[in-house]
Write a protein that holds these residues in place. Sequence first.
Motif, mmCIF file in Angstrom:
data_model
loop_
_atom_site.group_PDB
_atom_site.id
_atom_site.type_symbol
_atom_site.label_atom_id
_atom_site.label_comp_id
_atom_site.label_asym_id
_atom_site.label_seq_id
_atom_site.Cartn_x
_atom_site.Cartn_y
_atom_site.Cartn_z
ATOM 1 N N THR A 1 0.762 -0.993 -0.135
ATOM 2 C CA THR A 1 -0.017 0.093 0.166
ATOM 3 C C THR A 1 0.702 1.310 -0.096
ATOM 4 O OG1 THR A 1 0.003 -0.008 2.446
ATOM 5 C CG2 THR A 1 -1.706 -1.230 1.187
ATOM 6 N N THR B 1 1.426 5.660 -0.753
ATOM 7 C CA THR B 1 0.788 7.018 -0.962
ATOM 8 C C THR B 1 1.066 7.698 -2.090
ATOM 9 O OG1 THR B 1 2.924 8.002 0.245
ATOM 10 C CG2 THR B 1 1.019 7.537 1.747
ATOM 11 N N LYS C 1 3.112 6.707 -6.426
ATOM 12 C CA LYS C 1 2.947 6.078 -7.625
ATOM 13 C C LYS C 1 4.269 5.520 -7.841
ATOM 14 C CE LYS C 1 -0.199 8.756 -10.317
ATOM 15 N NZ LYS C 1 -0.401 9.365 -11.522
ATOM 16 N N ASP D 1 1.424 3.315 2.938
ATOM 17 C CA ASP D 1 0.321 3.870 3.247
ATOM 18 C C ASP D 1 -0.275 2.808 4.388
ATOM 19 O OD1 ASP D 1 -2.476 4.798 3.824
ATOM 20 O OD2 ASP D 1 -2.539 5.450 1.578
ATOM 21 N N LYS E 1 -4.000 5.200 -1.316
ATOM 22 C CA LYS E 1 -4.069 5.879 -2.456
ATOM 23 C C LYS E 1 -3.764 4.731 -3.568
ATOM 24 C CE LYS E 1 -3.120 10.494 -0.644
ATOM 25 N NZ LYS E 1 -2.563 11.717 -0.596
ATOM 26 N N TYR E 2 -2.611 4.143 -3.391
ATOM 27 C CA TYR E 2 -2.134 3.247 -4.584
ATOM 28 C C TYR E 2 -1.769 1.981 -3.987
ATOM 29 C CZ TYR E 2 -1.779 7.756 -6.927
ATOM 30 O OH TYR E 2 -1.986 8.952 -7.671
ATOM 31 N N SER F 1 2.133 0.396 -11.046
ATOM 32 C CA SER F 1 1.194 1.266 -9.692
ATOM 33 C C SER F 1 -0.088 1.017 -9.985
ATOM 34 C CB SER F 1 1.690 2.553 -9.989
ATOM 35 O OG SER F 1 0.936 3.514 -9.183
ATOM 36 N N GLN G 1 -4.044 2.784 -8.948
ATOM 37 C CA GLN G 1 -4.636 3.647 -8.312
ATOM 38 C C GLN G 1 -5.765 2.693 -7.590
ATOM 39 O OE1 GLN G 1 -5.854 7.171 -10.258
ATOM 40 N NE2 GLN G 1 -6.504 7.996 -8.476
ATOM 41 N N ASN G 2 -5.943 3.106 -6.342
ATOM 42 C CA ASN G 2 -7.215 2.430 -5.558
ATOM 43 C C ASN G 2 -8.433 3.018 -5.808
ATOM 44 O OD1 ASN G 2 -8.676 0.960 -3.748
ATOM 45 N ND2 ASN G 2 -7.514 1.503 -1.872
ATOM 46 N N GLU G 3 -9.384 2.382 -6.524
ATOM 47 C CA GLU G 3 -10.644 2.988 -7.096
ATOM 48 C C GLU G 3 -11.458 2.965 -5.533
ATOM 49 O OE1 GLU G 3 -11.710 0.742 -10.449
ATOM 50 O OE2 GLU G 3 -10.120 1.923 -11.781
#
Length: 121
Positions: free
Chosen positions: A6, A8, A10, A17, A24-25, A38, A40-42
């Motif tokens: 996890t 914060t 890219k 995180d 975030k990613y 990378s 992105q966490n949708e």
Amino acid sequence: MKIGITSTGKDLDAQVDSRFGRCKYFLIIDTETMDFESIQNENISSSGGAGIQAAQTIARAGVKAVLTGNVGPNAFQTLKAAGVKVITDVSGSIKEAVEKYKKGEFKESETSTVGSHFGRN
């Protein structure tokens, strides 16, 4: 071996995180080559189910382990059911976390570390 972390940001200079489901990613990293992807966490703004959806994303990426600060009970169960090792209490930069993982400095978590809905904005 592929692991998920996890993040914060890219890239490998970003920080781990502390949240799993609402990070975030996700960085998917090959520990042999340090090549990474990378994602992105949708699910970051989901009203519910973020942890389960994030765990499914990680499992589909084919990782063998996930490194994070904390993980809730639903995400933990989903990851374990998919055969993904969960390693918590990870902090610092992504690069540092990968190096510590490769040296065997982390222990697999046996349970979730936070309650449901942790990290909700």
